[in-house]
Each structure stands twice: as C-alpha cells, then as structure tokens.
Write an enzyme that holds these catalytic residues in place. Sequence first.
Site, PDB file in Angstrom:
ATOM      1  N   GLY A  54       0.828  -1.213   0.000  1.00 60.11           N
ATOM      2  CA  GLY A  54       0.000   0.000   0.000  1.00 60.11           C
ATOM      3  C   GLY A  54       0.857   1.255   0.000  1.00 60.11           C
ATOM      4  N   GLN A  89      -1.245   7.662   1.522  1.00 61.84           N
ATOM      5  CA  GLN A  89      -0.759   8.847   2.242  1.00 61.84           C
ATOM      6  C   GLN A  89       0.406   8.498   3.168  1.00 61.84           C
ATOM      7  OE1 GLN A  89      -3.334  10.243   5.335  1.00 61.84           O
ATOM      8  NE2 GLN A  89      -2.555  12.345   5.273  1.00 61.84           N
ATOM      9  N   LEU A  90       0.234   7.458   3.983  1.00 64.12           N
ATOM     10  CA  LEU A  90       1.291   7.051   4.924  1.00 64.12           C
ATOM     11  C   LEU A  90       2.406   6.311   4.194  1.00 64.12           C
ATOM     12  CD1 LEU A  90       2.271   6.769   7.863  1.00 64.12           C
ATOM     13  CD2 LEU A  90       0.752   4.792   8.103  1.00 64.12           C
ATOM     14  N   ASP A 136       2.369  -1.827  -4.466  1.00 65.22           N
ATOM     15  CA  ASP A 136       0.975  -1.381  -4.419  1.00 65.22           C
ATOM     16  C   ASP A 136       0.229  -2.090  -5.544  1.00 65.22           C
ATOM     17  OD1 ASP A 136      -0.310   1.346  -2.929  1.00 65.22           O
ATOM     18  OD2 ASP A 136      -1.477   0.506  -4.591  1.00 65.22           O
ATOM     19  N   ILE A 137      -1.093  -2.164  -5.395  1.00 65.70           N
ATOM     20  CA  ILE A 137      -1.907  -2.742  -6.470  1.00 65.70           C
ATOM     21  C   ILE A 137      -2.039  -1.727  -7.613  1.00 65.70           C
ATOM     22  CG2 ILE A 137      -4.175  -1.998  -5.602  1.00 65.70           C
ATOM     23  CD1 ILE A 137      -5.157  -4.879  -6.268  1.00 65.70           C
ATOM     24  N   TYR A 173     -14.589  -0.601   9.273  1.00 62.16           N
ATOM     25  CA  TYR A 173     -13.146  -0.355   9.395  1.00 62.16           C
ATOM     26  C   TYR A 173     -12.688  -0.640  10.826  1.00 62.16           C
ATOM     27  CZ  TYR A 173      -8.939   2.705   9.353  1.00 62.16           C
ATOM     28  OH  TYR A 173      -7.678   3.234   9.444  1.00 62.16           O
ATOM     29  N   LYS A 184     -10.048  -3.415  12.265  1.00 59.06           N
ATOM     30  CA  LYS A 184      -8.847  -3.063  13.036  1.00 59.06           C
ATOM     31  C   LYS A 184      -8.805  -3.812  14.372  1.00 59.06           C
ATOM     32  CE  LYS A 184      -6.703  -0.181  10.261  1.00 59.06           C
ATOM     33  NZ  LYS A 184      -5.480  -0.624   9.578  1.00 59.06           N
TER      34      LYS A 184
HETATM   35  C1  AKB Z   1      -9.762   7.418   8.770  1.00 55.12           C
HETATM   36  O1  AKB Z   1     -10.270   8.538   8.898  1.00 55.12           O
HETATM   37  O2  AKB Z   1     -10.376   6.424   8.372  1.00 55.12           O
HETATM   38  C2  AKB Z   1      -8.319   7.239   9.174  1.00 55.12           C
HETATM   39  C3  AKB Z   1      -8.174   6.770  10.576  1.00 55.12           C
HETATM   40  C4  AKB Z   1      -8.397   7.689  11.702  1.00 55.12           C
HETATM   41  O3  AKB Z   1      -7.861   5.629  10.788  1.00 55.12           O
HETATM   42  N1  AKB Z   1      -7.620   8.472   8.988  1.00 55.12           N
END
Ligand code: AKB
Length: 319
Positions: free
Chosen positions: A9, A13-14, A35-36, A143, A147
């Site tokens: 990836g 950004q990171l 990266d893809i 998300y 995580k």
């Molecule tokens: C997002 O906004 O999804 C990310 C995060 C805080 O993980 N920047």
Amino acid sequence: MEKRVLITGANGQLGTEITMALRKHPRVERLIATDIALPNQILQQGEFLPLDVCNREQLAAIIQEHKINEIIHLAAYLSAKAEGAALAAWDLNMNGLLNVLEVARTHTSVRQIFWPSSIAVFGPDARATVTLQSAPTNPTTVYGISKVAGEQWASYYTHKHGVDIRSLRYPGLISYQTLPGGGTTDYAVEIFHSAVKGEIYSCFLRENTTLPMMYMPDAVRAAIELMDAPAEDISVRTSYNLTAMSFSPAQLAAAIANRVPGFEVMYRPDARQNIAETWPSYIDDAVARRDWGWSPVYSLDDMVADMLQHLQELSTNPE
Ligand code: AKB
C-alpha cells in the site's frame, strides 16, 4: 542487522511518506515499495513492484526472492470507504493482514512487521474525557471492526508463533505529499488545499467535532521508533494508543485563517459525521510514552505553518 524492507500500500498517504523516510534510513539496505495501483511520482524514484496483497503466493514469492526481513503492511480501506464497501473492505483489511502474518510465519527471513491500527477501534462506549489504552474496543464501523480483529490476530501471531508484529493506533494523519483517500479525518488535509487555492472549504464534519490528529513527520517517526525499540520494551502486542493533538474543524480553520487572512469554511456534514461521532476526541498515549519513549513534536500551530509553507511551495513549483 541491515533492513530489507517491503512496504504494501505504498502509494497511499502514509506509505508514500514512510517510503521517503526509509530511503534515507541508515540501516535500510533494500527497500521495495509495492501497491496494487501504479506507483506515484515519489515511488517511481525508487524500487517498486506491483502487488495485490490478497494474493498470498505473489506476496510470498517477493519475500522469498528478495530475502525481505521487515514488512510494513499498509494496504487497507479507510473508514468512510469501508462503510460503502463492507465486504471488499473486510477482504482487503483482514485477508491482506492474514496473508502478511502467514508469510511471516512461514518465511524465517521475516523478523518484524509494522501494521497500523487506528483510533477507529474505539466506539461510543470509549468516548471518555480521555480514551485510555485499556478502554473498551467496541467499534460500530466496518473499518473499526477490521482493526480490532487485526489487533487480536497481531497479538495471536506474536504470542503463538513468535512473529514480531508492532502496531500503532493512528489518529487522523495530516500531510502535504499525498492526499488521503476514503477516511473520516480527510477533511484536515483537504482544508489546506482549499486555503492555498484561495477557495472556501466545504467541510463534511460539523465545526465542533473534535478528533485526535497528528502531523505526518511525527507519524512516520513513531513507526520507525517503535520498530527500532528493543522487543522486551514492547508490552502492548495489540496496538499502542498514539496521539499528538486534538482539534475541531473550527479550531483548525481558525489556525489556518491566522496565516491565510479571509479563509472561510462552510459546514455541510455528511455520513462521515456519524463515524466521527463514535470516535474518541482525546487519546491517552501514556503507555507508548513509557514503553518506547514516544513524544510528538508538532503542535497544531507548528503543523499549520509547515503545511501551508509546503503546499504554497508545491503550488508555485509543482516539480
Ligand atoms: C480514517 O479517517 O479512516 C483514518 C483513521 C483515523 O484511521 N484516517
């Protein structure tokens, strides 16, 4: 031992900024950005390979051929994009990570993995005055769920298989090189681009929505310092709380307007507001400070000054 690093990836950004920093790291002997998607301009200046991290054989072949000993696994959907594509996000965020962990388990050359978690692991029940390392992790977003599950897998592979995986719960990240894509904190980058263009910014969060944030040089340094810390100092094998500052869109707009007179923001909250409201406003990162000496450098005003200066330079001299 010298580092032979693979970044997944890397176009993001990171990823772009970690790639830039590691190219200058004295102990990095080889750095392969992957990266893809096709590499951006910065990645084109170094070694790049196309990689779909959901393809475990392809990942394993690269690790084996190039004797990679460190993986920085960043390929993922961010929060807002994941809400609109739940199953695809789960596939990339979970199976991508599991592929990296499995390849590390079965390829003894791999000594360390860095994988970012997020403040998104926290849900409404963790919205205390300040959210502690030990706060409950009951997210209400796709998300966030990915995580939390990823943190548990990281801990499992560390304790069960001896894979040395280290992780940080990043807050919103602000940078000028590459735009973020699909996050809830993206407004804090977009706003600068509008300010530099002399435009009114239409903000997708309400003006008083306070979230934890960090300037990219601190975020990159945190990852490098965590990876370089002695293993015996790492007491958290899920992921460390990490922060630098907290602010609302109105506070960021005011800090920008101090340097860009007349800058204006209008507020048009959308679905991302619902995500932001489930996240903490303030993070306690005392455990990271104690274990490996974490300390941020950039305050809100330092970050605003640096962002504006770099974006103004880039707009006058895009090369
Ligand atoms: C997002 O906004 O999804 C990310 C995060 C805080 O993980 N920047």
